[in-house]
Design an enzyme around this catalytic site. Structure first.
Site, PDB file in Angstrom:
ATOM      1  N   ARG A   1       0.846  -1.326  -0.156  1.00  0.00           N
ATOM      2  CA  ARG A   1       0.090  -0.019  -0.167  1.00  0.00           C
ATOM      3  C   ARG A   1       0.832   1.305   0.016  1.00  0.00           C
ATOM      4  O   ARG A   1       1.768   1.473   0.859  1.00  0.00           O
ATOM      5  CB  ARG A   1      -1.032  -0.141   1.215  1.00  0.00           C
ATOM      6  CG  ARG A   1      -1.596   1.127   1.320  1.00  0.00           C
ATOM      7  CD  ARG A   1      -2.798   1.320   2.582  1.00  0.00           C
ATOM      8  NE  ARG A   1      -3.891   0.643   1.954  1.00  0.00           N
ATOM      9  CZ  ARG A   1      -5.218   0.744   2.208  1.00  0.00           C
ATOM     10  NH1 ARG A   1      -5.142   1.510   3.677  1.00  0.00           N
ATOM     11  NH2 ARG A   1      -6.295   0.049   1.903  1.00  0.00           N
TER      12      ARG A   1
ATOM     13  N   HIS B   1      -7.425   0.743  -6.431  1.00  0.00           N
ATOM     14  CA  HIS B   1      -7.624  -0.107  -5.249  1.00  0.00           C
ATOM     15  C   HIS B   1      -8.509  -1.327  -5.632  1.00  0.00           C
ATOM     16  O   HIS B   1      -9.644  -1.548  -5.242  1.00  0.00           O
ATOM     17  CB  HIS B   1      -8.500   0.789  -4.189  1.00  0.00           C
ATOM     18  CG  HIS B   1      -8.547  -0.059  -2.678  1.00  0.00           C
ATOM     19  ND1 HIS B   1      -7.647  -0.985  -2.331  1.00  0.00           N
ATOM     20  CD2 HIS B   1      -9.076   0.284  -1.471  1.00  0.00           C
ATOM     21  CE1 HIS B   1      -7.733  -1.225  -1.057  1.00  0.00           C
ATOM     22  NE2 HIS B   1      -8.827  -0.524  -0.449  1.00  0.00           N
TER      23      HIS B   1
ATOM     24  N   GLN C   1     -10.265  -3.848  -3.103  1.00  0.00           N
ATOM     25  CA  GLN C   1     -11.661  -3.593  -2.733  1.00  0.00           C
ATOM     26  C   GLN C   1     -12.766  -3.855  -3.686  1.00  0.00           C
ATOM     27  O   GLN C   1     -13.789  -4.168  -3.211  1.00  0.00           O
ATOM     28  CB  GLN C   1     -11.728  -1.954  -2.454  1.00  0.00           C
ATOM     29  CG  GLN C   1     -12.782  -1.570  -1.808  1.00  0.00           C
ATOM     30  CD  GLN C   1     -13.261  -1.990  -0.396  1.00  0.00           C
ATOM     31  OE1 GLN C   1     -12.349  -2.098   0.539  1.00  0.00           O
ATOM     32  NE2 GLN C   1     -14.171  -2.416  -0.105  1.00  0.00           N
TER      33      GLN C   1
ATOM     34  N   ASP D   1     -17.143   7.234  -1.763  1.00  0.00           N
ATOM     35  CA  ASP D   1     -16.021   7.125  -0.969  1.00  0.00           C
ATOM     36  C   ASP D   1     -15.736   8.407  -0.567  1.00  0.00           C
ATOM     37  O   ASP D   1     -16.393   9.504  -0.666  1.00  0.00           O
ATOM     38  CB  ASP D   1     -14.740   6.626  -1.911  1.00  0.00           C
ATOM     39  CG  ASP D   1     -13.356   6.342  -1.051  1.00  0.00           C
ATOM     40  OD1 ASP D   1     -13.564   6.279   0.173  1.00  0.00           O
ATOM     41  OD2 ASP D   1     -12.274   6.314  -1.727  1.00  0.00           O
TER      42      ASP D   1
ATOM     43  N   CYS E   1     -16.240   1.820   0.648  1.00  0.00           N
ATOM     44  CA  CYS E   1     -15.108   0.871   0.966  1.00  0.00           C
ATOM     45  C   CYS E   1     -14.548   1.123   2.656  1.00  0.00           C
ATOM     46  O   CYS E   1     -13.955   0.128   2.924  1.00  0.00           O
ATOM     47  CB  CYS E   1     -13.810   1.328   0.274  1.00  0.00           C
ATOM     48  SG  CYS E   1     -13.097   3.098   0.083  1.00  0.00           S
TER      49      CYS E   1
ATOM     50  N   ARG F   1     -13.431  -8.853   2.255  1.00  0.00           N
ATOM     51  CA  ARG F   1     -11.855  -8.499   1.803  1.00  0.00           C
ATOM     52  C   ARG F   1     -11.165  -9.417   2.345  1.00  0.00           C
ATOM     53  O   ARG F   1     -10.294 -10.072   1.399  1.00  0.00           O
ATOM     54  CB  ARG F   1     -11.472  -7.100   2.577  1.00  0.00           C
ATOM     55  CG  ARG F   1     -12.280  -5.716   2.382  1.00  0.00           C
ATOM     56  CD  ARG F   1     -11.748  -5.609   0.846  1.00  0.00           C
ATOM     57  NE  ARG F   1     -10.242  -5.347   0.830  1.00  0.00           N
ATOM     58  CZ  ARG F   1      -9.305  -4.356   1.165  1.00  0.00           C
ATOM     59  NH1 ARG F   1     -10.072  -3.287   1.822  1.00  0.00           N
ATOM     60  NH2 ARG F   1      -8.159  -4.341   1.018  1.00  0.00           N
TER      61      ARG F   1
END
Ligand code: CP
Ligand code: NVA
Length: 300
Positions: free
Chosen positions: A103, A130, A133, A218, A258, A286
């Site tokens: 990340r 991402h 996700q 988001d 997310c 996840r």
């Protein structure tokens, strides 16, 4: 050839579909208390240049459930934060561990890392994408409503890393994406153009959400944009996913985010905590989706 997962485009649509079916099966096995530990002795390196709750816990738990191990690597207390070249870090770490999750900020960091890595590299969020996700979000939609192919999905808010991964998901999973962002916060033009008629952009949330089966949003300011928070609150004020906005989607439309979420900013509490929200299932998924991903990448 070492397989990597830097964006959703790294796995072809047929394999993505099987991966999600496998995630659903791994979830069933875990819920039934079946022990499945095929990766005893396998180690995941986890490089985090940004904060995380879900990503860290899901990867670490997934490796533990598989009988393997995960090592949390922060730039603060490794040579990664003291300027050791990415190429050297990739060469060294990939001679020790079996799979690496990263990340970070710039997407080209993980591209470079992957070029020099002998083992699979997973994008656990960059400024641009991402994809993990999206595996969870699509799995969750499939569990609730069946295939997402041919459905209408709506993205409300920032044209950010999550939005880019939704655009790629539209291509790979065969849904239509309708995006509404404030002017000046559109997704990357090349990523959008590459999606052809799978993704469509406007600046009107009501227009974008009309007829949607699935709605996602988001945060307005992502990690690294903290100083823009106040300005973004002003510019995004009309882009909150409220119950009124949701009323323009299909009657049985689902909502996701997310997480972490800011109630009263990008989403109203009554939506995220309401009956159409699948955020907690998506958060749990996840774990299962990434276990399926690890299995896929480690397969000989
Ligand atoms: N959604 C997500 O990636 O959460 P974390 O930042 O907590 O990992
Ligand atoms: N767009 C957000 C997602 C967090 C999971 C960020 O990059 O901070």
């Amino acid at each position: 050839m070492t397989k990597h997962f830097l964006t959703l485009l790294d796995i072809d649509p047929a394999n993505l579909d099987s991966l999600l079916q496998r995630a659903i099966e791994l979830k069933r096995m875990q819920h039934a208390g079946e022990r499945f530990a095929p990766f005893s002795g396998k180690v995941m390196g986890m490089i985090f240049d940004k904060s995380s709750t879900r990503t860290r816990v899901s990867f670490e738990t997934g490796m533990a459930q598989f009988g393997g191990h995960a090592i949390f690597l922060s730039p603060r207390d490794t040579q990664l934060g003291r300027g050791e070249p990415i190429e050297d870090s990739a060469r060294v770490l990939s001679r020790m561990v079996d799979i690496i999750m990263i990340r970070t900020y710039a997407h080209d960091y993980i591209e470079t890392f992957a070029r020099y890595s002998r083992v699979p590299v997973i994008n656990a969020l960059t400024d641009s994408y991402h994809p993990c996700q999206l595996l969870a979000d699509v799995q969750t939609f499939v569990e609730h409503r069946g295939s997402v192919a041919g459905k209408t999905v709506c993205w409300i808010g920032d044209g950010n890393n999550m939005c880019h991964s939704y655009i790629n998901a539209a291509r790979q999973f065969g849904f239509k994406l309708r995006i509404a962002t404030p002017v000046g916060y559109e997704p990357d033009a090349d990523i959008l153009a590459a999606a052809g008629d799978s993704a469509w952009l406007c600046h009107d949330p009501v227009e974008a959400i009309s007829g949607a089966d699935f709605v996602a949003t988001d945060v307005w300011a992502s990690m690294g944009q903290e100083e823009e928070q106040k300005e973004r609150e002003r510019k995004f004020a009309d882009f909150q996913v409220t119950a009124e906005l949701m009323s323009h989607a299909k009657e049985n439309a689902l909502f996701t985010h997310c997480l972490p979420a800011h109630r009263g900013e990008e989403v109203a509490a009554e939506v995220i905590d309401g009956p159409r929200s699948i955020v907690w299932d998506a958060a749990e998924n996840r774990l299962h989706a990434q276990k399926a991903l690890i299995e896929y990448l480690l397969a000989k």
